[in-house]
Design a protein around this motif. Structure first.
Motif, PDB file in Angstrom:
ATOM      1  N   CYS A  88      -0.473  -5.723   7.448  1.00  0.00           N
ATOM      2  CA  CYS A  88      -0.043  -4.517   7.339  1.00  0.00           C
ATOM      3  C   CYS A  88      -1.149  -3.520   7.856  1.00  0.00           C
ATOM      4  O   CYS A  88      -2.519  -3.980   7.572  1.00  0.00           O
ATOM      5  N   CYS A 136       0.841  -1.222   0.061  1.00  0.00           N
ATOM      6  CA  CYS A 136      -0.005   0.157  -0.181  1.00  0.00           C
ATOM      7  C   CYS A 136       0.904   1.150   0.148  1.00  0.00           C
ATOM      8  O   CYS A 136       0.336   2.283  -0.404  1.00  0.00           O
ATOM      9  N   CYS A 163       4.806  -0.433   3.784  1.00  0.00           N
ATOM     10  CA  CYS A 163       4.028  -1.558   3.979  1.00  0.00           C
ATOM     11  C   CYS A 163       4.847  -2.752   4.248  1.00  0.00           C
ATOM     12  O   CYS A 163       5.906  -3.213   3.657  1.00  0.00           O
ATOM     13  N   HIS A 184      -5.600  -1.499   3.367  1.00  0.00           N
ATOM     14  CA  HIS A 184      -6.045  -2.946   3.226  1.00  0.00           C
ATOM     15  C   HIS A 184      -7.152  -3.205   3.960  1.00  0.00           C
ATOM     16  O   HIS A 184      -7.899  -4.588   3.818  1.00  0.00           O
TER      17      HIS A 184
END
Ligand SMILES: [Zn+2]
Ligand SMILES: [Zn+2]
Length: 518
Positions: free
Chosen positions: A413, A387, A391, A418
């Motif tokens: 993460c 991301c 991450c 997410h």
């Protein structure tokens, strides 16, 4: 029988009172007189506080309306910094000096770096624009234009922000503006319900990446649009999910350009993501890199070899390499001209603010197995997609994330992107250019307050006369939430009655005693 407490909550929501009022102790500095004040929680999600979320939405609508058809350049004069703002910048200065001193001696700066990150957030929260330090030096990156994209004519951008005025034959003038919707490209055919016709060929990885980089793509689009039109075009934009759960953006643009020109700018806009390749999964399941406390790095679990750091991985990207991802908008877009004060303008502002009180993932509820399956597959694709440079998922591809620290695990993460409720987009939901209305959200809020106190005939109070402190649960004057709720409901009803009265008086004042309109 209805539950008494629920009735209080329902009443609070019905009367627009905050459901989670915050209790403050207000002391008049001269006299020492103490009063309990309940202030609204100010949450922007309706699932947390419907009343505050609705107020926040209305404020955004007011901000959108005020800037859309401005016919004069907004005056932007920053206020002098407040005591609080100066204090947090002072703390930031001290933290930087301490950090650099440690760094100079080759010592660990991790703790101070973290504190600096928090201070930077406080600086933003305190209402300061920008950051105290410029972003780190940009890496040299091949800026070759993509050969698969038509070049865009570029004009120098002048500082004008208001759109052109057109004069009709009868002398009437128009200042049209635009309402535009930009979408992501197709990832595979979808039905009316947004679920893919063929889930197996639907391009989930691409959908995930386009969403993760949607904000950067939008920035690029605005930049291109300004260069193309040659003026400092202003926008109010809201990011929302489509039924297929891909983001799209509604924009109110000040001024107008033709559909053909807009199509040209959209086609020429792309954002290249120069991140390391994620083609080869090196570590998976229980076979993961291990953290080495001594060196503060991640090692290969078998050989003990240090994994390349984020910077090393970036340096290894060569001039002949392709970017990890190229984000683009879909060719389909929507644009309509809108005139100031028209019904269309109100309708569009409704669209722009419609979903702001909900998480992206809560705007469309899955009503069928096909929709639920689609949402689950998208969440899966987002789970292992990096991301950001920090991450944890980079470990999966044998790269230490930027600012690596112990406890990172691919697939776990903590980045918002997410999480299911964000659908891959962790950025701000409302994007407003700086010279939109010439006011900050706080200014718009103050406008409303001024209007209200004037309507109610309440004298303005001088904030410098009081000191404020939060009331904590153990304090003798602390009110439990139920009691606070009863107070705000009573206040709100009283206040609404007063406002109704003030409104009636105002409208009676327009009609003199003879009964005829003035
Ligand atoms: Zn609230
Ligand atoms: Zn992440």
């Amino acid at each position: 029988m209805p539950l008494a407490r629920q009735v209080v909550k329902d009443l609070a929501a019905e009367h627009g009172a905050c459901l989670r009022p915050v209790q403050l102790r207000r002391t008049e500095i001269d006299t020492g007189h103490v009063e309990q004040v309940l202030i609204p929680c100010g949450h922007t999600l309706a699932s947390v506080c419907p009343s505050c979320a609705e107020r926040a939405r209305i404020l955004r609508a007011a901000q959108c309306r005020e800037g859309w058809h401005l016919d004069r350049e907004p005056v932007i004069d920053p206020d002098p910094a407040t005591e609080e703002q100066r204090a947090v910048v002072t703390d930031r200065a001290e933290a930087q000096a301490d950090r650099d001193a440690l760094d100079g001696q080759g010592l660990d700066t991790g703790e101070l770096d973290e504190a600096i990150g928090e201070l930077d957030e406080q600086i933003t929260d305190a209402g300061l624009r920008g950051t105290v330090l410029p972003a780190g030096p940009r890496r040299h990156r091949s800026t070759r234009r993509r050969q698969d994209t038509a070049p865009l004519p570029r004009r120098p951008v002048n500082s004008r922000t208001v759109g052109k005025t057109y004069t009709a034959p009868d002398g009437k003038t128009f200042r049209p503006s635009l309402f535009v919707t930009l979408t992501c490209p197709s990832y595979g055919r979808v039905g009316q319900d947004g679920a893919p016709a063929d889930p197996d060929t639907y391009d989930y990885p691409r959908a995930a990446r386009d969403t993760l980089h949607f904000a950067a793509l939008f920035d690029r689009f605005i930049q291109n649009l300004r260069r193309f039109t040659g003026y400092d075009l202003q926008y109010f934009a809201a990011i929302e999910p489509q039924r297929r759960l891909a983001p799209h953006v509604h924009l109110a643009l000040r001024g107008t350009i033709s559909r053909a020109e807009l199509r040209e700018v959209i086609a020429a806009t792309y954002h290249q993501v120069w991140w390391p390749s994620t083609q080869a999964v090196k570590y998976d399941g229980g076979h993961l890199p291990v953290w080495d406390e001594r060196t503060g790095t991640y090692l290969d679990p078998d050989t003990g070899e240090v994994l390349p750091t984020w910077d090393q991985a970036l340096d290894a990207i060569g001039d002949q390499d392709e970017p990890l991802h190229v984000a683009r908008f879909g060719a389909r877009f929507d644009a309509q001209g809108v005139l100031a004060g028209s019904k269309d303008a109100s309708r569009c502002i409704g669209y722009l603010t419609k979903y702001l009180t909900k998480h992206l993932g809560d705007c469309h509820q899955a009503g069928s197995d096909a929709q639920a399956g689609h949402a689950a597959r998208l969440a899966d694709a987002l789970r292992y997609e990096p991301c950001s440079p920090t991450c944890a998922n980079w470990l999966r591809y044998a790269i230490q994330p930027k600012n690596a620290r112990p406890g990172l695990r691919p697939g776990a993460c903590k980045g918002k992107a997410h999480r299911r409720e964000y659908l891959g987009y962790a950025g701000r939901r409302v994007l407003v250019s700086r010279k939109w209305s010439g006011k900050t959200l706080a200014d718009h809020r103050a406008d409303r307050r001024t209007w209200l106190t004037q309507a109610l005939g309440i004298p303005a109070t001088d904030p410098a006369r009081y000191s404020w402190e939060p009331v904590k649960p153990g304090d003798p004057d602390h009110m439990p939430n139920g009691q606070r709720l009863l107070h705000v409901v009573a206040d709100r009803i009283q206040w609404q009655t007063a406002l109704d009265l003030a409104r009636r008086r105002a409208s009676e004042a327009d009609f003199p005693a003879t009964g005829r309109a003035a």
